[in-house]
Design a protein around this motif. Structure first.
Motif, PDB file in Angstrom:
ATOM      1  N   ILE A   1     -47.166  10.937  17.044  1.00 22.09           N
ATOM      2  CA  ILE A   1     -48.594  11.502  16.604  1.00 22.09           C
ATOM      3  C   ILE A   1     -49.397  12.036  17.228  1.00 22.09           C
TER       4      ILE A   1
ATOM      5  N   ILE B   1     -50.386  22.614   4.114  1.00 19.57           N
ATOM      6  CA  ILE B   1     -49.975  21.244   4.386  1.00 19.57           C
ATOM      7  C   ILE B   1     -48.696  20.883   4.445  1.00 19.57           C
TER       8      ILE B   1
ATOM      9  N   VAL C   1     -40.278  10.068  13.740  1.00 21.44           N
ATOM     10  CA  VAL C   1     -41.132   9.451  12.479  1.00 21.44           C
ATOM     11  C   VAL C   1     -40.849  10.811  11.431  1.00 21.44           C
ATOM     12  N   SER C   2     -40.881  10.502  10.217  1.00 26.17           N
ATOM     13  CA  SER C   2     -40.674  11.420   9.210  1.00 26.17           C
ATOM     14  C   SER C   2     -41.777  11.172   7.907  1.00 26.17           C
ATOM     15  N   ASP C   3     -41.624  12.016   6.849  1.00 22.48           N
ATOM     16  CA  ASP C   3     -42.535  11.810   5.761  1.00 22.48           C
ATOM     17  C   ASP C   3     -43.929  11.642   6.374  1.00 22.48           C
ATOM     18  N   LEU C   4     -44.438  12.556   7.295  1.00 20.13           N
ATOM     19  CA  LEU C   4     -45.749  12.623   7.741  1.00 20.13           C
ATOM     20  C   LEU C   4     -46.466  13.868   7.179  1.00 20.13           C
ATOM     21  N   ARG C   5     -47.364  13.722   6.375  1.00 20.87           N
ATOM     22  CA  ARG C   5     -47.875  14.762   5.802  1.00 20.87           C
ATOM     23  C   ARG C   5     -49.217  15.089   6.539  1.00 20.87           C
ATOM     24  N   TYR C   6     -49.546  16.450   6.999  1.00 18.11           N
ATOM     25  CA  TYR C   6     -50.676  16.871   7.944  1.00 18.11           C
ATOM     26  C   TYR C   6     -50.821  18.451   7.650  1.00 18.11           C
ATOM     27  N   PRO C   7     -52.057  18.599   8.024  1.00 23.79           N
ATOM     28  CA  PRO C   7     -52.576  20.029   7.644  1.00 23.79           C
ATOM     29  C   PRO C   7     -52.110  20.898   9.038  1.00 23.79           C
TER      30      PRO C   7
ATOM     31  N   MET D   1     -40.468  14.464  13.252  1.00 20.47           N
ATOM     32  CA  MET D   1     -40.468  14.762  14.867  1.00 20.47           C
ATOM     33  C   MET D   1     -39.496  13.541  15.187  1.00 20.47           C
TER      34      MET D   1
END
Lengths: 276, 276, 276, 276
Positions: C70, C48, C28-34, C53
């Motif tokens: 995830i 952020i 997966v890509s373009d995943l926004r996460y703190p 991954m």
């Protein structure tokens, strides 16, 4: 896959809608397409546009017919200019059966630039945009041109013993014209906007500069410091003396060379000395 | 470099300007900064914003003092919300000696989402924006939230023997509230906008879905086809029944899975049944 | 929608594949996460990230199980650093049953900067990236930091009677360390890369400069002209004397203030005086 | 500004450098320029490219001469293809006096597409890239084409009673060819890559689809579910049977319609059954 003739497939979009909410704009966007634009010198420039086309939808229709936008665009592929925009808009309005149609066309436009001393020539790109709208009661056209410039900080020059920070800036001019003396819509060429903006900044930027040119441009910028506020005012000052524009929005943005953020200024000017 | 005390350095910006052209907005943009936003549940969420701050400049001043924007921002770093925005704007207005101040703050906002069957939890981001303006005569605040959704085409479902094209869409709601019964400005939480939008599309999108959830979401979308026009209308239909909003702009954009362009719809709704 | 227990739903991904083509990376890509990142001073900075991954997939499996990425991320949400990256990678490798795992984490990192004369303080953002890879035979970690700088052209200064064009530039350093004396992986702090780069350009850029600071920075840049080639060499010159790096890639890019294009230089340096 | 003849201006770039650090690549990037590309059918397509040109710089020279890149580009403006790339590279190598030259040219390429049932025609854009490198010992050329497709999830279809999530995906193929039987470099047309990719996904995407076509494409996608892993394998499976490619990198990215992140897969394939 078994195909079926068009006539037997339900037209879902044409169903009635009961929510009583009109749609202001519905259509397609982010469509890339080759277009032809007229040059001031009489030539025709092939370029590639990013296009959005939309219409209004009455409150009692469920949906619009998206494929018709592409069909209309195909018919007008030959040229997109201030002269042909009304035809495209009228075509959209008719084929989509709409009260209002809107077209936005953004494209790079190339101009040959001559270096100030060596006279070396090369092409530079300017980001441009046409926005046209047509309804039963109104007909609007706005030309937008973004011109990269060099801007040198007046404060930095004044307070420093030597040097002055300067940077690439972008000046965006949006202009709506009135009618000329014969009643036809007046127009301003992209080339004219570029010239006005370049005179309003510290110096133009060029695609190709030899050493003699770099010396010239460096010193020209140092002699003509300008804040973003100055650039906006300089542009408006020229265009308000021109009888053609009725409305202007000018935005200057600097990629500050001493900060990691941008500085910007923006003003709208509207002609008040004659009826629009 | 020899440094010099501030008092001896000329203040170029404060010089008079004779061009008689006021600047509507001048300031800084593209400034990245950590901020804190209030959550509906009472928590405080740390996030990172892209900020623009600007003021109006009278026609007779040459320039504004850009560094003061950063100083004001530093003082209010603790929190940026609908409640504190008026303080930041008043501070800008005073320190920049301006008639009008404007702040735009764009940031990702995270909410914990629960998968519909497995109840698996994970965080999802929503792009949000606060825009505040303060002048001697007006005080404005607009909340913008962009919500990703799944949208399944009603036409494709109706005309096909099986399947239906669907895709990721983005629904952007801009909302301006009136005053509540006590005269204080009403407000709408980001969480509320997300909920309304997700009910208006074919299905929500989630950060984490197990197989049982994927089955659920796939079938939920198939059962709830929606054009971009439908999504815009569904959102307005809910909010016009809510007493708080006075003005809404709703835009739905689909990254069409059968085309290389986007489909979009947009409507503005203004409350007309009571004085704004 | 009727839900179904997980056990009855077919696991399509686990089917055999006969095409005999291994997949190098799937995920997966373009995943926004703190995330939380350690600061050199001992603090923990919340920021952020944009995350990708992935794992390798043997030639005989049809697909990977995307939701597990995830789930692993959720377990390690607390902190993402050079110290914890191996744990995340090992967790991915195990739960995805893969020979190789890879994680890319890009995030803005804030540092408080002090203006050179007024000592005024404010926060500035630097774009950073961690890339980690773990396989049965290798364990890799690369830190990337992009530092905005002011760069003043040596040619323009030399050939002009006054002034010199300067502009914002971006210097990106990618660094892979060897092991320290005790055999543990050596590490370099983001703060160290920022310091080396800023000394290698014409001057740093700052979030907040008062007039005395602007004078200082203007003159500092004029006294330290540097081509993109110079900046790359200056950075390598410092780091090759440092025992920790085994490999460096340095890229300097200038947003030329006299052109509408960019100038860039790039070099890779590999330590050859000891076994990697 | 007083101008000066070129001969009296110091050539700073040609000074010696003592840091003993060679520069791998130095040049210009983000340059927009009109180019002409050959079509498979024999036509010549005018398009607009984003160009980067660079050379290596020996450790003992201070800088390169940036304006020469633009001069070389101007001389070759007529056409940029696999056939003319060696000439441009040789020209750069000579005029910049370099051991190695590199050119990257990215551009949209238009192909007329015919809707599958109605036979309606319209233009669609594909993002392409040529990368060429020339040194004393090597001569390299890589063609990259990105093709938008529709991808329908096999897992979602299998586990759901009806429907299946699908979305727009982008498949990027990078290909390096060997030599043909006569020893000349083999080549693959952009049109060929588009065809292979479209057969490898669930269905093509089109610029213009009437209702009969939408029905066809919807059902075609439902009948051909494909994971990102499948798409990558399908593309490699076709090209490894083709004698021309010696090396391929294939990347499939899906803008997941049920998530706010992307899924991707990537593999590199190298021909091993004959000497490269």
């Amino acid at each position: 896959v078994t195909s079926t003739s068009t006539t037997t497939l339900t037209d879902v979009q044409s169903r009635r809608d009961d929510r009583n909410i009109p749609i202001d704009l519905v259509g397609v966007s982010d469509l890339r397409y080759p277009i032809v634009v007229w040059e001031r010198g009489g030539g025709r420039q092939e370029t590639i546009a990013q296009i959005a086309m939309s219409v209004s939808l009455p409150h009692d229709f469920k949906g619009t017919h998206m494929s018709r936008f592409i069909e209309v665009l195909n018919r007008h592929r030959g040229e997109v200019t201030i002269r042909t925009m009304p035809l495209i808009l009228a075509d959209l309005k008719q084929h989509l059966d709409a009260e209002r149609a809107r077209v936005e066309v953004a494209f790079p436009y190339f101009m040959e630039r001559t270096a100030p001393v060596s006279q070396a020539r090369s092409l530079m790109d300017y980001e441009c945009r046409f926005v046209g709208e047509l309804s039963d009661t109104a007909n609007d056209f706005i030309l937008t041109v973004t011109v990269p410039v060099n801007s040198l900080c007046p404060c930095s020059k004044e307070i420093s013993d030597y040097g002055a920070h300067n940077q690439r800036g972008y000046v965006t001019v949006e202009v709506r014209c009135g009618q000329d003396e014969g009643g036809a819509p007046a127009m301003i060429w992209i080339e004219e906007v570029v010239e006005v903006v370049e005179q309003s900044a510290s110096s133009p930027v060029y695609p190709l500069l030899k050493r003699v040119d770099e010396r010239h441009v460096t010193m020209q910028a140092y002699e003509n410091p300008a804040f973003v506020e100055d650039i906006v005012r300089n542009v408006i000052q020229v265009f308000r003396e021109d009888p053609r524009p009725n409305w202007l929005k000018v935005t200057a943005v600097n990629d500050e060379s001493i900060h990691n953020h941008r500085a910007f200024a923006q003003s709208v000017w509207t002609r008040t000395d004659r009826p629009s």
